[in-house]
Design an enzyme around this catalytic site. Structure first.
Site, mmCIF file in Angstrom:
data_model
loop_
_atom_site.group_PDB
_atom_site.id
_atom_site.type_symbol
_atom_site.label_atom_id
_atom_site.label_comp_id
_atom_site.label_asym_id
_atom_site.label_seq_id
_atom_site.Cartn_x
_atom_site.Cartn_y
_atom_site.Cartn_z
ATOM 1 N N SER A 41 0.435 -1.079 -0.227
ATOM 2 C CA SER A 41 0.047 -0.161 0.041
ATOM 3 C C SER A 41 0.430 1.091 -0.207
ATOM 4 O O SER A 41 1.720 1.083 0.543
ATOM 5 C CB SER A 41 -1.166 -0.379 1.240
ATOM 6 O OG SER A 41 -0.402 0.161 2.356
ATOM 7 N N CYS A 42 -0.123 2.341 -0.443
ATOM 8 C CA CYS A 42 0.831 3.585 -0.436
ATOM 9 C C CYS A 42 1.333 4.598 1.307
ATOM 10 O O CYS A 42 0.214 5.737 1.263
ATOM 11 C CB CYS A 42 0.178 4.541 -1.643
ATOM 12 S SG CYS A 42 0.643 3.641 -2.585
ATOM 13 N N ASP A 43 1.314 4.064 1.592
ATOM 14 C CA ASP A 43 1.045 3.818 3.575
ATOM 15 C C ASP A 43 2.151 3.215 3.698
ATOM 16 O O ASP A 43 3.009 2.140 3.820
ATOM 17 C CB ASP A 43 -0.113 3.712 4.140
ATOM 18 C CG ASP A 43 -0.853 4.557 5.793
ATOM 19 O OD1 ASP A 43 0.741 4.868 6.227
ATOM 20 O OD2 ASP A 43 -1.645 4.118 6.341
#
Length: 369
Positions: A322-324
């Site tokens: 994910s982009c976290d």
């Protein structure tokens, strides 16, 4: 207590038919865990807490072995109903029930329920006026992995008055329940709770209540990344002896969740990216903390991880897709250097993993085989 673990060849055989990421559940191990519990805790009927993992194959396996079920919502009641499991085999063990859940309980014939506050009595009586109710009392256990008693459980001095109020409302007050907390490592916590509740049974009798049922909850532990520091068989046998000594004429049940599927599932993921960040290798998997590894965040858990590469071992960071920035699974994990396309295997991922997975960033929830 051995876990179900795929070897590399078995993993690769499955990968020939299914793309990663995915879970693999051993129903044989689920059955073994259930039978282990029945062997070492024979004086407590089992109500599987399906919130841990409601995969239909798991539910059908334990149902076939005679298990009952701990349910917490309309969704869980309806899922079991769709599998042909009768409401008489369920206990609605969520101390706070919503209208839809109570409607489902009425529709499917769920009559056993727990409560811990006077506000629940009128709600239950309106939908299931002949319900058998158990009051949940708070107990304390500092060695529990997750403390459930800050949110649930009546004060000891309120237990008998609550049962009397339930009786006055037309309900059937049949017993008392408690839960020492998730992943309990203390046999003493169960022993102390049983002694404490035995006293409440005496108080109930003095108040004119003939209680017949005791629910000791769950909390039985399974291994994490560091193994398991207690002898689970000895723990259960000690609890069973106390049940026989203190409650010889009482209908006793338990509500294991994690213990039944926890060691029965593996997870297969693939490396989809590599990075060198300031001389430190990073490997990005096709599954992360918002998916199957959600238990790292929500369950405070660490899963054994295996890589199958060869070569010198070095410390690396393993992260999700994910982009976290929070999506980091393992830090300083020792492994040979990995390449894009390599596969990894995580074990003991049968409980509180898929149930809390999300579709954050549009990633699909991993299937179970």
């Amino acid at each position: 207590m051995r876990s179900f673990v795929l070897n590399e060849n078995e993993m690769n055989e499955i990968l020939e038919h299914h793309a990663s990421p995915f879970f693999v559940v051993s129903t044989a191990k689920v059955a073994e865990n259930y039978q282990f519990l029945r062997k070492h805790l024979p004086h407590a009927d089992v109500y599987y807490a399906m919130k841990a993992n409601p995969t239909p194959a798991i539910l059908e396996t334990v149902a076939g072995l005679g298990s009952n079920f701990d349910v917490a919502s309309a969704g869980e009641i309806e899922m079991l109903g769709a599998l042909g499991i009768d409401g008489s085999r369920m206990i609605y063990a969520n101390p706070v029930k919503d209208e839809r859940g109570l409607e489902a309980a009425r529709a499917y014939g769920v009559k056993r329920m727990t409560f811990d506050d006077v506000s629940e009595i009128e709600k239950i009586a309106a939908f299931v006026p002949d319900a058998d109710v158990l009051v949940r009392v708070a107990v304390h256990n500092r060695r529990a992995h997750v403390d459930l008693n800050t949110k649930f459980g009546a004060r000891p001095e309120d237990a008998i008055p609550l049962l009397l109020e339930a009786k006055a409302a037309g309900l059937n007050p049949v017993g008392i329940c408690f839960h020492v907390g998730s992943q309990s490592l203390s046999t003493a916590a169960y022993e102390e709770a049983l002694l404490f509740v035995h006293g409440l049974f005496d108080e109930a009798k003095a108040a004119g209540l003939d209680l017949t049922d005791l629910d000791i909850g769950g909390g039985f532990p399974v291994p994490d990344m560091d193994g398991l520091a207690v002898d689970v068989a000895a723990m259960m046998e000690t609890i069973d002896r106390q049940i026989v000594r203190l409650f010889p004429e009482t209908n006793v049940c338990c509500e294991p969740g994690r213990f039944i599927p926890g060691t029965a599932a593996n997870f297969v993921a693939s490396v989809i990216g590599t990075k060198d960040r300031n001389g430190h290798p990073w490997y990005i998997l096709d599954e992360g903390i918002y998916g199957a590894f959600s238990g790292i965040l929500f369950d405070h858990w660490h899963y054994p991880l295996f890589t199958f590469a060869n070569g010198p071992v070095e410390k690396a960071t393993i992260a999700g897709p994910s982009c976290d920035g929070i999506d980091v699974l393992y830090e300083d994990y020792e492994t040979p250097r990995l390449q894009i396309g390599d596969h990894v295997l995580a074990t003991d991922m049968g409980a509180y993993t898929s149930v809390s997975a999300t579709r954050f960033n549009g990633f699909e929830i991993a299937p179970t085989y």
